[in-house]
Design a protein around this motif. Sequence first.
Motif, PDB file in Angstrom:
ATOM      1  N   MET A   1      70.462  32.976  97.211  1.00  0.00           N
ATOM      2  CA  MET A   1      71.146  34.043  97.942  1.00  0.00           C
ATOM      3  C   MET A   1      70.506  34.179  99.331  1.00  0.00           C
ATOM      4  SD  MET A   1      71.675  38.049  96.912  1.00  0.00           S
ATOM      5  CE  MET A   1      73.149  37.935  95.914  1.00  0.00           C
ATOM      6  N   PRO A   2      71.343  34.327 100.374  1.00  0.00           N
ATOM      7  CA  PRO A   2      70.786  34.494 101.725  1.00  0.00           C
ATOM      8  C   PRO A   2      69.974  35.787 101.842  1.00  0.00           C
ATOM      9  CG  PRO A   2      73.202  34.334 101.780  1.00  0.00           C
ATOM     10  CD  PRO A   2      72.778  34.370 100.349  1.00  0.00           C
ATOM     11  N   ILE A   3      69.151  35.857 102.860  1.00  0.00           N
ATOM     12  CA  ILE A   3      68.362  37.057 103.120  1.00  0.00           C
ATOM     13  C   ILE A   3      69.309  38.210 103.430  1.00  0.00           C
ATOM     14  CG2 ILE A   3      66.717  38.126 104.726  1.00  0.00           C
ATOM     15  CD1 ILE A   3      65.461  35.337 105.031  1.00  0.00           C
ATOM     16  N   ILE A   4      69.022  39.360 102.847  1.00  0.00           N
ATOM     17  CA  ILE A   4      69.855  40.544 103.056  1.00  0.00           C
ATOM     18  C   ILE A   4      69.073  41.534 103.909  1.00  0.00           C
ATOM     19  CG2 ILE A   4      70.975  42.502 101.930  1.00  0.00           C
ATOM     20  CD1 ILE A   4      71.229  40.589  99.444  1.00  0.00           C
ATOM     21  N   THR A   5      69.684  41.945 105.008  1.00  0.00           N
ATOM     22  CA  THR A   5      69.077  42.956 105.868  1.00  0.00           C
ATOM     23  C   THR A   5      70.017  44.148 105.924  1.00  0.00           C
ATOM     24  OG1 THR A   5      68.052  41.226 107.214  1.00  0.00           O
ATOM     25  CG2 THR A   5      68.102  43.435 108.160  1.00  0.00           C
ATOM     26  N   ILE A   6      69.446  45.326 105.704  1.00  0.00           N
ATOM     27  CA  ILE A   6      70.208  46.568 105.769  1.00  0.00           C
ATOM     28  C   ILE A   6      69.770  47.290 107.038  1.00  0.00           C
ATOM     29  CG2 ILE A   6      70.786  48.728 104.585  1.00  0.00           C
ATOM     30  CD1 ILE A   6      71.404  46.226 102.887  1.00  0.00           C
ATOM     31  N   PHE A   7      70.729  47.555 107.923  1.00  0.00           N
ATOM     32  CA  PHE A   7      70.454  48.269 109.169  1.00  0.00           C
ATOM     33  C   PHE A   7      70.886  49.715 109.020  1.00  0.00           C
ATOM     34  CE2 PHE A   7      70.904  43.882 110.340  1.00  0.00           C
ATOM     35  CZ  PHE A   7      69.974  43.685 111.346  1.00  0.00           C
ATOM     36  N   GLY A   8      70.082  50.631 109.527  1.00  0.00           N
ATOM     37  CA  GLY A   8      70.463  52.028 109.468  1.00  0.00           C
ATOM     38  C   GLY A   8      69.315  52.941 109.839  1.00  0.00           C
ATOM     39  N   ILE A   9      69.423  54.173 109.376  1.00  0.00           N
ATOM     40  CA  ILE A   9      68.431  55.209 109.637  1.00  0.00           C
ATOM     41  C   ILE A   9      67.934  55.693 108.277  1.00  0.00           C
ATOM     42  CG2 ILE A   9      68.057  57.504 110.622  1.00  0.00           C
ATOM     43  CD1 ILE A   9      70.446  56.834 112.519  1.00  0.00           C
TER      44      ILE A   9
END
Length: 117
Positions: A1-9
């Motif tokens: 599975m590709p790297i998962i990045t979650i963007f937010g606050i």
Amino acid sequence: MPIITIFGIKNCDTMQKAFRWLDSKKVSYTFHDYKKGNLTAEYIQLWLKDLSMEEIINKKGTTWKKLTEPEKNSISDTDKAIELILKNPSVVKRPLVQMGKKHLVGFTPEQWDIFFS
């Protein structure tokens, strides 16, 4: 599975729901808090290869509502829109998920079940 990045606050309620969902499904991810000033034009350009500006910008949030009309109108120009986002990162819908070259904006458990399957 590709790297998962979650963007937010981090303190956003929707982000908290997303974190709980990810943790309950044992999904490994990296969190990128763009309130800490580390959002770059490169990230936004990458998002725009898969998402439209309309999908990225949160027009219901207080950050958007506080913008001037000329600032709001600037999102029709990609370079100006990127500038606006870098200056006001809270205008980005949350969470924004990046998995390889695929992106997902917002949190709906049903949508996430499909996206992460």
